[in-house]
Enzyme design. Sequence first.
Site, PDB file in Angstrom:
ATOM      1  N   CYS A   1       2.654   1.880  13.012  1.00  0.00           N
ATOM      2  CA  CYS A   1       3.843   2.346  12.327  1.00  0.00           C
ATOM      3  C   CYS A   1       4.610   3.349  13.172  1.00  0.00           C
ATOM      4  O   CYS A   1       5.799   3.538  13.014  1.00  0.00           O
ATOM      5  CB  CYS A   1       3.473   3.001  11.005  1.00  0.00           C
ATOM      6  SG  CYS A   1       2.210   2.111  10.124  1.00  0.00           S
TER       7      CYS A   1
ATOM      8  N   HIS B   1      -2.306  -7.260   2.801  1.00  0.00           N
ATOM      9  CA  HIS B   1      -2.247  -7.808   4.168  1.00  0.00           C
ATOM     10  C   HIS B   1      -3.265  -7.199   5.122  1.00  0.00           C
ATOM     11  O   HIS B   1      -3.387  -7.634   6.262  1.00  0.00           O
ATOM     12  CB  HIS B   1      -0.828  -7.715   4.742  1.00  0.00           C
ATOM     13  CG  HIS B   1      -0.392  -6.350   5.159  1.00  0.00           C
ATOM     14  ND1 HIS B   1      -0.358  -5.981   6.486  1.00  0.00           N
ATOM     15  CD2 HIS B   1       0.037  -5.281   4.462  1.00  0.00           C
ATOM     16  CE1 HIS B   1       0.095  -4.736   6.572  1.00  0.00           C
ATOM     17  NE2 HIS B   1       0.336  -4.285   5.359  1.00  0.00           N
TER      18      HIS B   1
ATOM     19  N   GLY C   1       0.835  -1.193   0.000  1.00  0.00           N
ATOM     20  CA  GLY C   1       0.000   0.000   0.000  1.00  0.00           C
ATOM     21  C   GLY C   1       0.873   1.248   0.000  1.00  0.00           C
ATOM     22  O   GLY C   1       0.581   2.227  -0.694  1.00  0.00           O
TER      23      GLY C   1
ATOM     24  N   THR D   1      10.060  -8.510 -11.893  1.00  0.00           N
ATOM     25  CA  THR D   1       9.263  -9.715 -12.113  1.00  0.00           C
ATOM     26  C   THR D   1       8.124  -9.758 -11.108  1.00  0.00           C
ATOM     27  O   THR D   1       8.321  -9.543  -9.917  1.00  0.00           O
ATOM     28  CB  THR D   1      10.157 -10.964 -11.965  1.00  0.00           C
ATOM     29  OG1 THR D   1      11.192 -10.860 -12.943  1.00  0.00           O
ATOM     30  CG2 THR D   1       9.379 -12.240 -12.177  1.00  0.00           C
TER      31      THR D   1
ATOM     32  N   SER E   1      -4.180  -2.670  -0.224  1.00  0.00           N
ATOM     33  CA  SER E   1      -3.041  -3.479   0.240  1.00  0.00           C
ATOM     34  C   SER E   1      -3.510  -4.855   0.674  1.00  0.00           C
ATOM     35  O   SER E   1      -4.516  -4.982   1.373  1.00  0.00           O
ATOM     36  CB  SER E   1      -2.356  -2.776   1.413  1.00  0.00           C
ATOM     37  OG  SER E   1      -1.402  -3.632   2.004  1.00  0.00           O
TER      38      SER E   1
ATOM     39  N   ASN F   1      -7.010   5.110   9.337  1.00  0.00           N
ATOM     40  CA  ASN F   1      -6.554   3.865   9.958  1.00  0.00           C
ATOM     41  C   ASN F   1      -6.536   3.890  11.485  1.00  0.00           C
ATOM     42  O   ASN F   1      -6.455   2.853  12.113  1.00  0.00           O
ATOM     43  CB  ASN F   1      -5.167   3.490   9.438  1.00  0.00           C
ATOM     44  CG  ASN F   1      -4.191   4.644   9.474  1.00  0.00           C
ATOM     45  OD1 ASN F   1      -4.430   5.696   8.872  1.00  0.00           O
ATOM     46  ND2 ASN F   1      -3.098   4.474  10.185  1.00  0.00           N
TER      47      ASN F   1
ATOM     48  N   GLN G   1      -7.814   0.888   4.342  1.00  0.00           N
ATOM     49  CA  GLN G   1      -8.650   0.476   5.486  1.00  0.00           C
ATOM     50  C   GLN G   1     -10.124   0.358   5.106  1.00  0.00           C
ATOM     51  O   GLN G   1     -10.923  -0.130   5.900  1.00  0.00           O
ATOM     52  CB  GLN G   1      -8.511   1.478   6.636  1.00  0.00           C
ATOM     53  CG  GLN G   1      -7.128   1.534   7.258  1.00  0.00           C
ATOM     54  CD  GLN G   1      -6.791   0.312   8.102  1.00  0.00           C
ATOM     55  OE1 GLN G   1      -7.663  -0.478   8.487  1.00  0.00           O
ATOM     56  NE2 GLN G   1      -5.513   0.143   8.386  1.00  0.00           N
TER      57      GLN G   1
HETATM   58  C1  LIG Z   1      -1.443  -0.185   6.311  1.00  0.00           C
HETATM   59  C2  LIG Z   1      -1.770   1.059   5.582  1.00  0.00           C
HETATM   60  C3  LIG Z   1      -0.970   1.509   4.517  1.00  0.00           C
HETATM   61  C4  LIG Z   1       0.306   0.836   4.125  1.00  0.00           C
HETATM   62  O1  LIG Z   1       0.112  -0.402   3.524  1.00  0.00           O
HETATM   63  P1  LIG Z   1       1.376  -1.396   3.456  1.00  0.00           P
HETATM   64  O2  LIG Z   1       0.944  -2.460   2.522  1.00  0.00           O
HETATM   65  O3  LIG Z   1       1.592  -1.865   4.866  1.00  0.00           O
HETATM   66  O4  LIG Z   1       2.518  -0.589   2.960  1.00  0.00           O
HETATM   67  C5  LIG Z   1      -1.344   2.648   3.851  1.00  0.00           C
HETATM   68  N1  LIG Z   1      -2.446   3.326   4.205  1.00  0.00           N
HETATM   69  C6  LIG Z   1      -3.243   2.939   5.214  1.00  0.00           C
HETATM   70  C7  LIG Z   1      -4.471   3.725   5.526  1.00  0.00           C
HETATM   71  C8  LIG Z   1      -2.928   1.793   5.939  1.00  0.00           C
HETATM   72  O5  LIG Z   1      -3.711   1.422   6.947  1.00  0.00           O
END
Ligand SMILES: *Cc1c(COP(=O)(O)O)cnc(C)c1O
Length: 385
Positions: A324, A200, A70, A238, A198, A150, A178
């Site tokens: 973070c 995960h 993300g 890749t 994103s 978030n 989110q």
């Molecule tokens: C987690 C998050 C990101 C970053 O995503 P990653 O895949 O961990 O780099 C960006 N924006 C928001 C709002 C997030 O919660």
Amino acid sequence: MPIYLDYSATTPMDPAVFEAMRPYFVEKYANPSSIHSLGRAIRDDLEKARETVAKSIGAEAHEIIFTASGSESDNMAIRGTAELFRDKGKHIITSSIEHKAVLESFKLLEKQGFEVTYLPVDTNGIVPLDAVKNAIRKDTTLISIMLVNNEIGTIQPVREISDIAKKQGIIVHTDAVQAMGKMKIDVGELGVDLLTISGHKLCGPKGIGALYIDENLKNDFKPLVVGGAQEYGLRAGTESVPNIIGLAESCAIIMKNLEKEKAHIKSLRDLFEHRLIEELGDVNINGDIEKRVCSISNIAFRYVEAEALMIYAEDICCSTGSACSSESVDASHVLYAIGVNPVDLHGAIRFSFGRFNTEEEVNRAVDILKESVEKLRAMSPLVNR
Ligand SMILES: *Cc1c(COP(=O)(O)O)cnc(C)c1O
């Protein structure tokens, strides 16, 4: 067993996603850029995955670029757009409660000669439309406002912001990391040119993100990472095929189960909040109670330090501030921006719920929190007895 209430930081992978990915580590390993039969088969699978991801947000397959996160998608969208329209104007707009990947992208552009307006938010954590209108200038080229915050879960009026921006020919990006999986997302309805997701955060794999780029913008866009011609020449390297397959499976599950899942998560979050308010008291929910996703509860426990509470309630996995920035002692920039009073600022904790949480876990978490908060309050000089 620890209770995981930190789905906004990351999520456990859905076993179905893992199963979908598995063959691509061992048997289906060919490079999708290879022209032999094995490579071509993988290319087909990859393009099917792109279609699935596109469909889940109402986009066309060729408007989806796979990235490594993300954060990378945010960087690409913001820095790419600012650079593309550099000659047209150097004023760009964002909000003061964005994710660091967005805020730091804007700070970097500031160092490179761009002028940035960081919009304030109201006390509920919503960007006022008047502030957007007033910030726009003749030389504004980009507005980036997150769809869902978030830390407090507030939903921003992205559609209305796009309407304002479109009239002035301004490009709009939204970080929907989110929001995805917690509400319906349709890039056409939102009217955005760029949108970030994103893997995960969706019970999918780590290390995979996607960026939606409107087809009108895509042709002129420049890559951040140069090299091979992958991803329409917009992102060299890749492709991480297993991760791409995993992201697509996550999106497919969301498309199938969104309403059911939303109801499940919301019922847990509501149970959690109702019990804390009624049985513990002196708790304050930060952000907008209504305009909020189902998954996040940011709670200030009066007279209690969040860090102390997390030590007492060590069986609950949750976050103070955002994950973070959990190493910094500064209070959260988001809570600061919404004007949370200093007493509550230090007692605020983000609990975030998701697919595999159960009612039993939530009830156990409330019991642990009640006991811990009561112990801490009994020791606090701030409590008025
Ligand atoms: C987690 C998050 C990101 C970053 O995503 P990653 O895949 O961990 O780099 C960006 N924006 C928001 C709002 C997030 O919660």
